[in-house]
Design a protein around this motif. Structure first.
Motif, short mmCIF file in Angstrom:
data_model
loop_
_atom_site.label_atom_id
_atom_site.label_comp_id
_atom_site.label_asym_id
_atom_site.label_seq_id
_atom_site.Cartn_x
_atom_site.Cartn_y
_atom_site.Cartn_z
N ALA A 329 0.84 -1.19 0.00
CA ALA A 329 0.00 0.00 0.00
C ALA A 329 0.88 1.25 0.00
CB ALA A 329 -0.95 -0.04 1.20
N ASP A 330 0.32 2.38 0.41
CA ASP A 330 1.04 3.65 0.30
C ASP A 330 2.20 3.75 1.28
OD1 ASP A 330 -0.48 5.20 -1.75
OD2 ASP A 330 -2.13 4.90 -0.36
N GLN A 331 1.97 3.35 2.54
CA GLN A 331 3.01 3.46 3.56
C GLN A 331 3.90 2.24 3.56
OE1 GLN A 331 1.30 4.20 7.44
NE2 GLN A 331 1.70 6.39 7.29
N ASP A 332 5.22 2.47 3.67
CA ASP A 332 6.17 1.41 3.94
C ASP A 332 6.77 1.67 5.32
OD1 ASP A 332 6.06 -0.10 1.39
OD2 ASP A 332 6.75 1.80 0.55
N PHE A 333 7.84 0.91 5.67
CA PHE A 333 8.30 0.96 7.05
C PHE A 333 9.82 0.89 7.13
CE2 PHE A 333 4.24 -1.19 6.68
CZ PHE A 333 3.44 -0.42 7.51
N LEU A 334 10.39 1.74 7.99
CA LEU A 334 11.78 1.61 8.37
C LEU A 334 11.85 0.77 9.64
CD1 LEU A 334 13.16 5.22 7.83
CD2 LEU A 334 13.59 3.21 6.42
N ARG A 335 12.88 -0.11 9.70
CA ARG A 335 13.09 -0.93 10.88
C ARG A 335 14.58 -0.97 11.19
NH1 ARG A 335 8.98 -6.07 10.68
NH2 ARG A 335 9.03 -5.67 12.93
N ILE A 336 14.92 -1.25 12.44
CA ILE A 336 16.32 -1.33 12.86
C ILE A 336 16.49 -2.54 13.76
CG2 ILE A 336 18.21 -0.21 14.10
CD1 ILE A 336 16.97 2.47 13.45
N LEU A 337 17.42 -3.42 13.39
CA LEU A 337 17.82 -4.53 14.25
C LEU A 337 19.02 -4.08 15.09
CD1 LEU A 337 17.57 -7.51 11.75
CD2 LEU A 337 16.23 -7.25 13.85
N VAL A 338 19.07 -4.56 16.35
CA VAL A 338 20.11 -4.16 17.29
C VAL A 338 20.74 -5.41 17.89
CG1 VAL A 338 20.65 -2.76 19.31
CG2 VAL A 338 18.69 -2.15 17.87
N SER A 339 22.09 -5.43 17.95
CA SER A 339 22.79 -6.56 18.55
C SER A 339 23.87 -6.06 19.50
CB SER A 339 23.44 -7.44 17.47
OG SER A 339 24.18 -8.49 18.06
N ASP A 340 23.90 -6.63 20.69
CA ASP A 340 24.95 -6.32 21.67
C ASP A 340 26.02 -7.40 21.75
OD1 ASP A 340 24.09 -3.78 22.74
OD2 ASP A 340 22.38 -4.84 23.60
N ASN A 341 25.92 -8.42 20.89
CA ASN A 341 26.90 -9.51 20.93
C ASN A 341 27.44 -9.82 19.53
OD1 ASN A 341 24.61 -10.69 19.87
ND2 ASN A 341 24.23 -12.03 21.64
N GLY A 343 26.25 -9.62 16.57
CA GLY A 343 25.41 -10.28 15.60
C GLY A 343 25.02 -11.69 15.91
N GLU A 344 25.36 -12.18 17.10
CA GLU A 344 24.90 -13.52 17.49
C GLU A 344 23.38 -13.54 17.63
OE1 GLU A 344 26.64 -16.35 17.76
OE2 GLU A 344 28.39 -15.25 17.02
N THR A 345 22.84 -12.52 18.27
CA THR A 345 21.40 -12.38 18.40
C THR A 345 21.02 -10.93 18.15
OG1 THR A 345 21.54 -11.96 20.78
CG2 THR A 345 21.22 -14.25 20.08
N PHE A 346 19.77 -10.70 17.79
CA PHE A 346 19.27 -9.36 17.50
C PHE A 346 17.94 -9.12 18.20
CE2 PHE A 346 22.08 -10.11 13.91
CZ PHE A 346 22.67 -8.87 13.68
N ARG A 347 17.67 -7.88 18.49
CA ARG A 347 16.35 -7.41 18.89
C ARG A 347 15.98 -6.26 17.96
NH1 ARG A 347 16.92 -2.42 21.43
NH2 ARG A 347 18.98 -2.03 22.36
N PHE A 348 14.69 -5.96 17.86
CA PHE A 348 14.25 -4.82 17.08
C PHE A 348 14.25 -3.56 17.94
CE2 PHE A 348 12.31 -7.72 13.92
CZ PHE A 348 12.74 -7.09 12.77
N ALA A 349 14.73 -2.45 17.36
CA ALA A 349 14.48 -1.15 17.96
C ALA A 349 12.98 -0.88 17.96
CB ALA A 349 15.20 -0.05 17.18
N THR A 350 12.51 -0.12 18.92
CA THR A 350 11.07 0.14 19.05
C THR A 350 10.81 1.63 18.86
OG1 THR A 350 11.38 0.20 21.45
CG2 THR A 350 10.55 -1.84 20.49
N PHE A 351 9.89 1.94 17.93
CA PHE A 351 9.49 3.33 17.67
C PHE A 351 8.18 3.69 18.36
CE2 PHE A 351 12.16 2.04 14.11
CZ PHE A 351 13.07 3.09 14.05
N ASN A 352 7.34 2.67 18.61
CA ASN A 352 6.09 2.86 19.36
C ASN A 352 5.23 3.95 18.76
OD1 ASN A 352 6.66 0.89 21.49
ND2 ASN A 352 8.27 2.32 22.13
N VAL A 353 5.06 3.92 17.44
CA VAL A 353 4.21 4.89 16.75
C VAL A 353 2.75 4.50 16.98
CG1 VAL A 353 3.58 5.85 14.51
CG2 VAL A 353 5.99 5.34 15.03
N PRO A 354 1.93 5.39 17.51
CA PRO A 354 0.53 5.05 17.76
C PRO A 354 -0.18 4.57 16.50
CG PRO A 354 1.09 7.12 18.82
CD PRO A 354 2.26 6.75 17.96
N GLY A 355 -0.89 3.44 16.62
CA GLY A 355 -1.65 2.90 15.51
C GLY A 355 -0.85 2.10 14.51
N ALA A 356 0.48 2.01 14.69
CA ALA A 356 1.31 1.27 13.73
C ALA A 356 1.12 -0.23 13.90
CB ALA A 356 2.77 1.64 13.89
#
Length: 608
Positions: A329-341, A343-356
């Motif tokens: 559709a019209d909107q796409d999405f930026l995302r960011i993966l985060v790793s403290d080790n 690249g062994e494991t990752f978590r997603f950064a959180t933007f917490n945009v209302p209604g997303a």
């Protein structure tokens, strides 16, 4: 084995026939274009880079070579005294490498395109990466057939005198191979070793993500080392930084998109892949880190990602990977993966945009108008353009002879636990809106991507400035680290283009208009990259003036910015220079004088 014969084998039977000017193909079961498009409101948006399209043409046998003055935002008199230029714009690529090849019965090959650039610096040494058609060589065989002799799209220029002068060349391919496919990115470690990642093939003709290393200040480069074998690879990017918890050891990280077939009814998808080296690029391990699935709701993220960018926080060793995740559709999405080790494991950064759809997505509307860039080759693309609509596009889309494709690639930087994110966003809620402009938006996280400041607009709002695209971000080095710099292309109401630089001394809380400067000294116009050459079988066929390069490719898909030694170094694609097209009855722009693509450099000193 001679180069010609070796590359003949790699091309798996792909030949340019001198009379008809059409490549014959062998043994490929499907059209790769349909594996690399995402549905946007019912229209197929082509996602492949220039490098990926060239690689697909070599690996699959697709048709490659078809026959037959704007004022500065701030004047020099009124510019903030804390933003100071050091010297004039310098052309990075050696113009002596540009060349024209002509074969009887064919349009000439005007190999005058250099763009899509990054930059890395260490002390007095500066290395610039870019795509270059000048490294592609063709040869006519005794049979009359014209074939590739060598494909070296991955160009570089090196300065060992702080950017006053540059020498140019092409990074070597994998030993035993004869091709690199561009999408180059350069980085440097703390010891001054430079690394250049690019797309290519190995000695067996498999698609690769590969890395060259220079230990002599960017003057010479090792043979490419394969980070991963992947026929679906596209848009790789490299980062260097300390291993988490060990400042004395440097890790290298490469990310890329891998296009993959999928079962019906979807048929295609893409994955985010990742490779790591802990020994200075000698060996690599790789894996898939994100492989999204389909979603029945077209407004939600689908199984297509692209345009990943890794960055490393040089204080903490934390790794961030930003990327685009597409909807239908019209909107796409930026995302960011985060790793403290590492690249062994990752978590997603959180933007917490209302209604997303999810806390981990940042909704965006990609910049640019959706136009027809020709078939086969160009596809349907987001672009900025210049000149009149020539009409006749597929699905009623407009067509322009002078156009350059756009992508929405996140621009990332990280320091001391903070993350800095910039991107180009349409000012319309509708994808591909022909009436829309665009702006550079910016966010900062102070806690490693868990929460973010409100978005601020980077560029000034001026009626004469319509589009703002392809941002790059660089941060100040030093103890205070308050300076944030963002370069981007500005297209004006008269359709000319400049590179602007926004500067914040408040970590990006604001980007004052008086601290925005024009980097290039001469505004430039877009080159003719989407010239109609229709046939009865291919009524939408177009060509770039540089027919080695796909249609609608001019400025490339990113520009480069880095901070080193107390100064900013900016590089960008620039078409201020002109070339005269050879006179040839088969060429629709025979004899015309028009813009060509080069790479330019500028050093800037910015103070608080």
């Amino acid at each position: 084995m001679p180069n010609t014969k070796r590359l003949w084998l790699y091309l798996t039977g792909v030949l340019l026939m001198a009379g008809a000017g059409i490549l014959t193909v062998s043994g490929f079961p499907f059209d790769t274009q349909f594996l690399t498009t995402v549905k946007k409101n019912g229209v197929d948006l082509e996602l492949r880079s220039e490098g990926k399209m060239m690689a697909d043409e070599v690996l699959s046998g697709r048709i490659v070579l078809e026959p037959d003055a704007t004022p500065s935002p701030v004047s020099k008199e009124d510019r903030d005294e804390e933003v100071e230029f050091r010297g004039d714009n310098v052309q990075v690529n050696d113009p002596a490498l540009d060349n024209i090849q002509t074969f009887a019965g064919l349009r000439p090959f005007v190999k005058f395109t250099q763009s899509e650039t990054t930059v890395a610096a260490h002390n007095d040494n500066i290395v610039v990466s870019y795509n270059s058609s000048a490294g592609v060589k063709l040869v006519r065989l005794p049979t009359g057939q014209v074939v590739f002799q060598e494909i070296l799209l991955s160009g570089f220029s090196t300065s060992n005198d702080r950017g006053r002068t540059f020498t140019s060349g092409f990074v070597p391919p994998v030993r035993g191979a004869s091709a690199t496919f561009g999408d180059g990115v350069v980085t440097v470690d703390e010891e001054g070793n430079f690394y250049y990642s690019t797309l290519g093939i190995d000695a067996q003709g498999n698609g690769t993500v590969q890395v060259n290393k220079s230990t002599d200040r960017g003057r010479t480069w090792s043979d490419a080392v394969v980070a991963a074998v992947d026929d679906g690879s596209d848009k790789e990017w490299i980062a260097a930084g300390p291993a988490p918890g060990d400042d004395d050891r440097t890790n290298l990280y490469v990310t890329w998109t891998s296009f993959q077939q999928a079962p019906p009814p979807v048929f295609f998808r893409s994955e985010l892949r990742f490779a790591r080296s802990t020994d200075g690029g000698r060996t690599w391990t790789s894996k898939t880190v994100f492989a999204p699935g389909p979603d029945p709701n077209p407004v939600n993220p689908q199984q297509f990602i692209q345009f990943s960018v890794p960055v490393v926080d040089r204080e903490t060793g934390r790794l961030y990977i930003g990327f685009m995740h597409f909807s239908n559709a019209d909107q796409d999405f930026l995302r960011i993966l985060v790793s403290d080790n590492a690249g062994e494991t990752f978590r997603f950064a959180t933007f917490n945009v209302p209604g997303a759809f999810s806390p981990s997505v940042l909704p965006v509307v990609q910049a640019g108008e959706l136009i027809d860039c020709g078939s086969p080759g160009g596809g349907l693309r987001l672009a900025i353009h210049q000149g009149s609509n020539i009409g006749g596009g597929r699905f009623g889309l407009r067509r322009f002879v002078r156009a350059t494709r756009l992508v929405t690639q996140p621009a990332l930087a990280a320091s001391d636990g903070r993350v800095f994110l910039a991107w180009s966003n349409s000012d319309s809620p509708f994808f591909g809106d022909p009436t829309a402009g665009s702006n550079i938006l910016f966010l900062r996280s102070n806690d490693g991507g868990r929460s973010w400041t409100r978005a601020v607009q980077v560029n000034p709002s001026r009626a004469a400035d319509i589009q703002h695209v392809h941002p790059a971000v660089a941060l100040e080095e030093g103890e205070d680290k308050r300076l944030v710099h963002i370069s981007y292309y500005t297209q004006h109401a008269n359709a000319s283009v400049d590179l602007d630089l926004a500067n914040s001394d408040e970590r990006g809380d604001t980007f004052p208009d008086e601290r925005v400067v024009r980097v290039n000294s001469i505004p430039f116009n877009l080159a003719p990259t989407n010239i109609p050459i229709p046939t009865s079988a291919q009524p939408f066929r177009t060509t770039n003036y540089d027919r080695i390069i796909v249609p609608c490719y001019s400025l490339g898909e990113y520009n480069g910015l880095t901070w080193a030694g107390g100064k900013l170094h900016a590089v960008w694609g620039d078409s201020r220079n002109l070339v005269t097209q050879p006179v040839n009855p088969l060429d629709p722009i025979s004899g015309q004088r028009h813009p060509q693509q080069d790479v330019f450099f500028q050093t800037v000193k910015v103070e608080d």
